[in-house]
Design a protein around this motif. Structure first.
Motif, PDB file in Angstrom:
ATOM      1  N   ASP A   3       0.804  -1.174  -0.060  1.00 27.21           N
ATOM      2  CA  ASP A   3       0.024   0.168   0.143  1.00 27.21           C
ATOM      3  C   ASP A   3       0.820   1.390  -0.119  1.00 27.21           C
ATOM      4  OD1 ASP A   3      -2.193  -1.614   0.023  1.00 27.21           O
ATOM      5  OD2 ASP A   3      -2.653  -1.459   2.065  1.00 27.21           O
ATOM      6  N   TRP A   4       2.102   1.091   0.555  1.00 30.47           N
ATOM      7  CA  TRP A   4       2.729   1.988   0.792  1.00 30.47           C
ATOM      8  C   TRP A   4       3.624   2.525  -0.613  1.00 30.47           C
ATOM      9  CZ3 TRP A   4       8.384   2.610   0.553  1.00 30.47           C
ATOM     10  CH2 TRP A   4       8.714   3.940   0.857  1.00 30.47           C
ATOM     11  N   MET A   9       4.167   5.752  -5.470  1.00 26.59           N
ATOM     12  CA  MET A   9       4.062   5.669  -7.168  1.00 26.59           C
ATOM     13  C   MET A   9       3.100   6.538  -7.638  1.00 26.59           C
ATOM     14  SD  MET A   9       5.760   2.011  -8.346  1.00 26.59           S
ATOM     15  CE  MET A   9       5.213   0.945  -7.060  1.00 26.59           C
ATOM     16  N   GLU A  10       1.836   6.458  -7.046  1.00 25.36           N
ATOM     17  CA  GLU A  10       0.688   7.265  -7.421  1.00 25.36           C
ATOM     18  C   GLU A  10       1.094   9.012  -7.370  1.00 25.36           C
ATOM     19  OE1 GLU A  10      -2.609   6.131  -5.301  1.00 25.36           O
ATOM     20  OE2 GLU A  10      -3.283   4.342  -6.474  1.00 25.36           O
ATOM     21  N   GLY A  16       8.875   7.988  -7.712  1.00 26.21           N
ATOM     22  CA  GLY A  16       8.479   7.481  -6.534  1.00 26.21           C
ATOM     23  C   GLY A  16       9.241   6.082  -6.289  1.00 26.21           C
ATOM     24  N   ALA A  17       9.182   5.282  -7.601  1.00 28.32           N
ATOM     25  CA  ALA A  17       9.798   4.144  -7.714  1.00 28.32           C
ATOM     26  C   ALA A  17      11.274   3.985  -7.475  1.00 28.32           C
ATOM     27  CB  ALA A  17       9.402   3.288  -9.073  1.00 28.32           C
ATOM     28  N   GLY A  18      11.978   5.095  -8.157  1.00 33.42           N
ATOM     29  CA  GLY A  18      13.457   5.398  -8.016  1.00 33.42           C
ATOM     30  C   GLY A  18      13.635   5.731  -6.314  1.00 33.42           C
ATOM     31  N   LEU A  19      12.723   6.480  -5.712  1.00 37.61           N
ATOM     32  CA  LEU A  19      12.945   6.822  -4.468  1.00 37.61           C
ATOM     33  C   LEU A  19      12.790   5.760  -3.554  1.00 37.61           C
ATOM     34  CD1 LEU A  19      13.338   8.670  -1.977  1.00 37.61           C
ATOM     35  CD2 LEU A  19      10.925   9.311  -2.103  1.00 37.61           C
ATOM     36  N   THR A  42       2.611  -1.810 -12.562  1.00 36.96           N
ATOM     37  CA  THR A  42       1.956  -0.456 -12.502  1.00 36.96           C
ATOM     38  C   THR A  42       2.282   0.170 -13.974  1.00 36.96           C
ATOM     39  OG1 THR A  42       2.421  -0.038 -10.176  1.00 36.96           O
ATOM     40  CG2 THR A  42       1.910   2.176 -11.777  1.00 36.96           C
ATOM     41  N   ALA A  43       3.353  -0.158 -14.563  1.00 38.35           N
ATOM     42  CA  ALA A  43       3.785   0.393 -15.854  1.00 38.35           C
ATOM     43  C   ALA A  43       2.885  -0.337 -16.976  1.00 38.35           C
ATOM     44  CB  ALA A  43       5.274   0.479 -16.360  1.00 38.35           C
ATOM     45  N   SER A  44       2.650  -1.656 -16.639  1.00 38.95           N
ATOM     46  CA  SER A  44       1.857  -2.173 -17.704  1.00 38.95           C
ATOM     47  C   SER A  44       0.262  -1.833 -17.669  1.00 38.95           C
ATOM     48  CB  SER A  44       1.796  -3.950 -17.312  1.00 38.95           C
ATOM     49  OG  SER A  44       0.972  -4.060 -16.156  1.00 38.95           O
ATOM     50  N   GLN A  45      -0.011  -1.139 -16.633  1.00 38.93           N
ATOM     51  CA  GLN A  45      -1.469  -0.412 -16.698  1.00 38.93           C
ATOM     52  C   GLN A  45      -1.448   0.729 -17.284  1.00 38.93           C
ATOM     53  OE1 GLN A  45      -3.844  -2.763 -15.298  1.00 38.93           O
ATOM     54  NE2 GLN A  45      -2.144  -3.999 -15.749  1.00 38.93           N
ATOM     55  N   GLY A  46      -0.422   1.475 -17.715  1.00 36.45           N
ATOM     56  CA  GLY A  46      -0.439   2.566 -18.461  1.00 36.45           C
ATOM     57  C   GLY A  46      -0.185   3.600 -17.563  1.00 36.45           C
ATOM     58  N   ASP A  47       0.073   3.246 -16.227  1.00 35.87           N
ATOM     59  CA  ASP A  47       0.047   4.682 -15.132  1.00 35.87           C
ATOM     60  C   ASP A  47       1.537   5.061 -14.993  1.00 35.87           C
ATOM     61  OD1 ASP A  47      -2.645   4.006 -14.497  1.00 35.87           O
ATOM     62  OD2 ASP A  47      -2.192   2.398 -12.864  1.00 35.87           O
TER      63      ASP A  47
END
Length: 205
Positions: A3-4, A9-10, A16-19, A42-47
């Motif tokens: 969840d965190w 990433m949202e 955020g992924a890099g952090l 998340t990338a596969s979902q286009g976000d």
């Protein structure tokens, strides 16, 4: 944890992924085997953009590794030897042997170490202690991290909603590494205690 990471990433996207990966280098309990596949999913979902995820997660790996390299550089050889001298069962010769080994194999260790759980974070400290040229350290870390990150991000990307299976299998590998390290520590302690006992018997004679 999930969840965190999702929230991070949202809020920040690929940075955020890099952090999260930078923090994972500093705090190994944060598992890259969760962060990277989740970022790929998340990338596969286009976000998030897939290329951006790979770039920022690798950048995060390098930043985290450089921070630990700095810790090792600040600690330095003299302080490391001073600390080792105060540790029970540890000899200065142990540190000197490790130092000599790292001088011979340091480049391969930094590169391949980026792909081994636990060691992928810790290897940066001896590199800093030994003052490996920072440019070489950065290049090797970038190359090793890019391979590791790409494998796990793409696994999450291709597996989609089944990305969590990556965590399961890598978790098994991590436990194997922990087991090997624990066994090595036990063997080291047993051998060193045996040497001490033999030394005491010899001195009495």
């Amino acid at each position: 944890m999930t969840d965190w990471l999702v929230g991070l990433m949202e809020s920040l996207g690929a940075p955020g992924a890099g952090l999260a990966i930078a923090l994972e280098n500093l705090f190994p309990p944060l598992p890259s085997e969760v962060i990277l596949p989740l970022a790929g999913f998340t990338a596969s979902q286009g976000d998030m953009d897939l290329v951006a995820v790979l770039v920022f997660t690798t950048l995060g790996s390098v930043i985290g590794a450089l921070a630990l390299y700095g810790v090792g550089a600040l600690l330095g050889r003299d302080r490391t030897l001073a600390i080792a001298a105060k540790l029970p069962l540890v000899k200065i010769a142990d540190i000197e042997k490790t130092e000599a080994w790292f001088q011979r194999h340091g480049r391969k260790t930094v590169f391949f170490g980026r792909m081994i759980p636990i060691f992928r974070s810790l290897i940066s400290i001896p590199a800093g202690v030994e003052r490996m040229p920072i440019m070489i350290f950065t290049l090797l870390t970038t190359a090793g991290s890019l391979i590791w990150n790409t494998l796990f991000v793409m696994a999450g990307y291709w597996l989609g909603e089944g990305w969590e299976v990556v965590e399961t299998y890598v978790g098994i590998g991590t436990n194997v590494v922990i087991g090997i390290v624990a066994l090595a520590i036990v063997v080291f302690v047993v051998v060193r205690l045996s040497e001490r006992r033999k030394g005491r018997h010899a001195s009495r004679r």
